[in-house]
Every structure is written in C-alpha cells, then in structure tokens.
Design an enzyme around this catalytic site. Sequence first.
Site, short mmCIF file in Angstrom:
data_model
loop_
_atom_site.label_atom_id
_atom_site.label_comp_id
_atom_site.label_asym_id
_atom_site.label_seq_id
_atom_site.Cartn_x
_atom_site.Cartn_y
_atom_site.Cartn_z
N ASP A 51 0.85 -1.19 0.00
CA ASP A 51 0.00 0.00 0.00
C ASP A 51 0.89 1.25 0.00
OD1 ASP A 51 -2.16 1.61 0.24
OD2 ASP A 51 -2.33 1.39 2.44
N ASP A 253 49.27 38.18 4.14
CA ASP A 253 49.40 39.57 4.58
C ASP A 253 49.00 39.69 6.04
OD1 ASP A 253 50.16 40.36 2.13
OD2 ASP A 253 48.22 41.14 1.49
N LYS A 275 53.05 43.99 5.65
CA LYS A 275 52.21 45.05 5.11
C LYS A 275 51.31 45.62 6.19
CE LYS A 275 52.10 44.45 0.21
NZ LYS A 275 51.28 43.52 -0.52
N ALA A 337 36.32 44.32 0.99
CA ALA A 337 35.94 45.07 2.18
C ALA A 337 34.71 45.97 1.93
CB ALA A 337 37.12 45.91 2.67
N MET A 388 41.76 52.23 2.28
CA MET A 388 42.94 52.86 2.88
C MET A 388 42.70 54.37 2.99
SD MET A 388 45.81 50.73 0.74
CE MET A 388 44.93 50.75 -0.81
N1 SAH Z 1 42.08 43.42 -1.13
C1 SAH Z 1 41.40 44.06 -0.03
C2 SAH Z 1 41.82 45.49 0.16
C3 SAH Z 1 43.24 45.65 0.58
S1 SAH Z 1 43.65 47.33 0.89
C4 SAH Z 1 39.89 43.95 -0.24
O1 SAH Z 1 39.44 43.56 -1.32
O2 SAH Z 1 39.15 44.25 0.70
C5 SAH Z 1 43.42 47.45 2.61
C6 SAH Z 1 42.22 48.30 2.92
O3 SAH Z 1 41.06 47.53 2.78
C7 SAH Z 1 42.15 48.82 4.33
O4 SAH Z 1 42.93 50.00 4.49
C8 SAH Z 1 40.69 49.12 4.47
O5 SAH Z 1 40.33 50.30 3.83
C9 SAH Z 1 40.08 47.99 3.68
N2 SAH Z 1 39.68 46.86 4.55
C10 SAH Z 1 40.17 45.61 4.55
N3 SAH Z 1 39.53 44.85 5.46
C11 SAH Z 1 38.61 45.66 6.05
C12 SAH Z 1 37.64 45.47 7.07
N4 SAH Z 1 37.45 44.28 7.66
N5 SAH Z 1 36.89 46.54 7.43
C13 SAH Z 1 37.04 47.72 6.83
N6 SAH Z 1 37.93 47.95 5.86
C14 SAH Z 1 38.71 46.94 5.47
#
Ligand code: SAH
Length: 482
Positions: A51, A253, A275, A337, A388
């Site tokens: 069934d 990094d 860095k 970020a 940055m």
């Molecule tokens: N490749 C990374 C950026 C590297 S440059 C990316 O794609 O996010 C580094 C910068 O990224 C920092 O100075 C800041 O502006 C930013 N960043 C990275 N991690 C972060 C986080 N958790 N919160 C805020 N800003 C962040």
Amino acid sequence: MPHAAPKLNAFPVFARVEGEAVAIVGNGEEALAKARLIDQSSAVLRIIASDAGEELLAFIAGSGATHIRQPYDASQLHGAVMVFAASGDEALDSRVATDARRLGIPVNAVDRPELCDFFTPALVNRAPVAIAIGTEGAGPVLAQMLRGRIDRMLPPSLGRLAALAASLRAAAERLPKGNRRRRFWSDFFAGTPARAIEAGEYDKARDAALDLLATNAPAAGHIALVGAGPGAEDLLTLRAHRLLLEADVIVHDALVPEAIVAMARRDAERLPVGKRKGCHTKSQAEINALLVELGRQGKRVVRLKSGDPLVFGRAGEEMAALREAGIAYEVVPGVTAAFAAAADFELPLTLRGVTSSMVFTTGHDLKGNSLPDWAKLAISGATVAVYMGRSVAAEVAGRLIEAGLSPDTAVAVVENASLGNRRRFHGTLADLPSLEARVDLDGPVMTIIGDAVAGANFDHSEPLAARKHEGRAVRAIEGVAS
Ligand code: SAH
C-alpha cells in the site's frame, strides 16, 4: 598508563551491491528514505509495499525499482543481499528481521538498533569515492552535520578524479615501487591533473597525468592568489578553504586574521609578509621573488590576501612576475571590504533611481592638480568606496566638495567590517575629515560616500563628527574599552 582508544561496536565496511537485489519492506517515509539512500548505488531495489504512499510510488516510478505490491511474505526476500525492515510497524519489522536472519541476509530495522545487523551511514557520495559516517545510532543529527561539513570540503569533481586515477592504475604499477610511484600519485592528486579536473578540463587532466607518468621531473609548483575575505572566517569561500587545506605553504598579509591562517594544514609552512604599519615587512619585489622561488621548488602555495585579491592587493605585480617565470597560478575571488562594510550597514551600493554605478578607489590619487575620473563619477552620483582612506579623509572630502559634490552627501564608515568588534559611523562629507584624528580606530577602515548611503540602516552606528572635543571624547571611549 596510556588510555586504550575506545573500540567501535560497528565496524565500517563497503558492501558490494552492483547488480544485486536490496529488499526494502514498507509503504511510507521510512521505506522511502532507505530507498533514496540505496538508490545512490547500482544495486537493484526491490520494494515490498502492498500500500505504497504517493511519494514512494513516485520514487519507484522514477527510479526503476522493482515493486512488489503484495502483503509481506518471507519468500519476497529471497536472493537479496541486504534487507531493510522499514514498515514503521514494530511487529512486522521484527518478523522481517527474523526472516532475513533465517535466510542468512543481513538486516537493518529502522529505529530498532537491537534488530540491526548493520547500520546505514550518512553518506558523502563522490562515486567511486564514498565517505560513510557512522555514530552507531548515537547521533543521526551529528552524522548529518559532519556529512555537510565534509561535503563542503570536497570538490564536486572528486569522483571524476578518482575515475581517472583508476584508469591509470595499471600504468602507475609499472613505475618503480616506493618514492617514484608515491610521488606520481601525490602529484596526480594535488597537482595539475587534479586542478584540471576541477576546472572541467578532462583532456588536459589526462595529458598532464600521462606527462607525470613519463617524466622524472619534480612536480610543477602552483600559486593560488586567494581572497581571504574581510576578516570573518565564515566569509571565506569554500574553494579558498579547500586550497588552504591542500597548500604546502601559506604566504599571507598582516590583515588576514590568524583564525583564517590557522585553517591551513597543520604542517603547512606559514610565511607572513607583513604590510602592516610599523611591522617588518617584505617589499613587493621580495614577495614576487619569494612566490617565484616557491613555485620553482614545486610547492603548492596559497598567497592569501585580505578581501578580494584583485582589489588593491598588488596582485597585478605578482601575476606578472609568475607569468614571466612560467609558474602556473590561479585567482580565487574573495569578499572585498566594500561589500562587507555595505552589508554591515545594510547599505544598497546601487539604488534604483538614485545610483547605478560604484567606484572602488583609495583616494591617494587625489593629491595632484587634476581630478581623477572617479571624482567626476562621484559627482555624477556613483557610490564611492574608499580603501585605505583614513589618512586621506580630509583630502578626499575637501577635493570632492571643491569639485561640486554637496557637503551634505551621506557618508558611512566601518572599522573592522564583518568582525565582532566592528564599529559603524555615519555622517556627511563635511564630517569626513574628522576621521583622520580618530586615534581610537586602529583596525582597517572602509569609507562609503554617495546618495545611496542614505538608504542604509543607522540603528547601529554613531555619528561621525559628534565629538567636537576630540581628546576628551577619545579618552572617554578608551576608558570604556579598557
Ligand atoms: N584586497 C582588499 C583590500 C586591501 S587594501 C579587499 O578587497 O578588501 C586594505 C584596505 O582595505 C584597508 O585599508 C581598508 O580600507 C580595507 N579593509 C580591509 N579589510 C577591512 C575590514 N574588515 N573593514 C574595513 N575595511 C577593510
């Protein structure tokens, strides 16, 4: 005294079922669940259901299982290599179990461990590879959780890789036993053939494997430029996670959190290349040279960068160096970020009727006399994410206002986006210069500027420029933190 390892009461084995009958007795859910499980094999399903419920009927129709639509009788079990008592009826299941035993057929009775000769595992299926998880009935939910975790770790193409390996086994047996043969297999499973299979390039995988068989040369190195995401461990991609588990060396990094670096294999070499302000760091040229050198040594390297590797990650230079040296590499994207900061603020980066473009910039190119293109885009409504940007906050705000962007334009700032200790600030372009003086922000900071920011959620953010008396306010905040 050393503790003896606990002993298993149920020992896992893999039963041959190809072309063999597996009998399942039952009409409902329990029978269907077992049928689905066994249907992952090439056994011939025999479903004894006088069934059968609707779903089971649909399954039988779709799977080509044999359906016996008669009341249960022991003779229906003849010839089966395995029996499942899955009727949901205690008395009937007991009868089925007794009959199966009498016929010498191993039996499993659903939810009746005392009647079971064997248990069924939670299964990760990458045929011909199978990972079976058992808990001796102690925790089916635990088994399912483990199954999910293991499933995510293994590439979907694993089965194809194993099938290719099987087709090469005879040829590999002709290699000298010992090191040479072992190296072939480890290069096969971790090197070019495995990567080609994952990329869906089956001919290339086979050719690479044949090359490995023919040459005595050490395996070629490979560098993966991998995005680690903004910081939260669970924003790492599954691919990034897998590569971390496979790599011989991690070159990372300073911004990549320890918890993510720690996900690598325990015996992987970890090389921080800094860095971060104030720490000893390698120059970009030294990093390029290091990657090339590791590649030449035949290492599998994960070059781990925060966020996405192609966004302000100097990946361009690293890829150029690797290309020039003839070293294979790939790029694995990550959550950048800006995206993490936008998510933390529930901030739509594009907003219907308001803005349909966005800019990733550093603001460091605003120093000259002429305005870079992105500033013009900002003025015409793009959402701008400034990486940055803390040390150039005043420059960015001043130049944009000077060029005609309203001082009232909304601004959102996130420190440590995606992490538990994140902080959010909101304000206007006119408030932005105050960011430079914020000595209390020592994590990475993302600034987002534009009209779309007005669509964010400010319930969890502080005003950017509420504190006119910087020194006192900062001391107050530090006092709270310590
Ligand atoms: N490749 C990374 C950026 C590297 S440059 C990316 O794609 O996010 C580094 C910068 O990224 C920092 O100075 C800041 O502006 C930013 N960043 C990275 N991690 C972060 C986080 N958790 N919160 C805020 N800003 C962040």
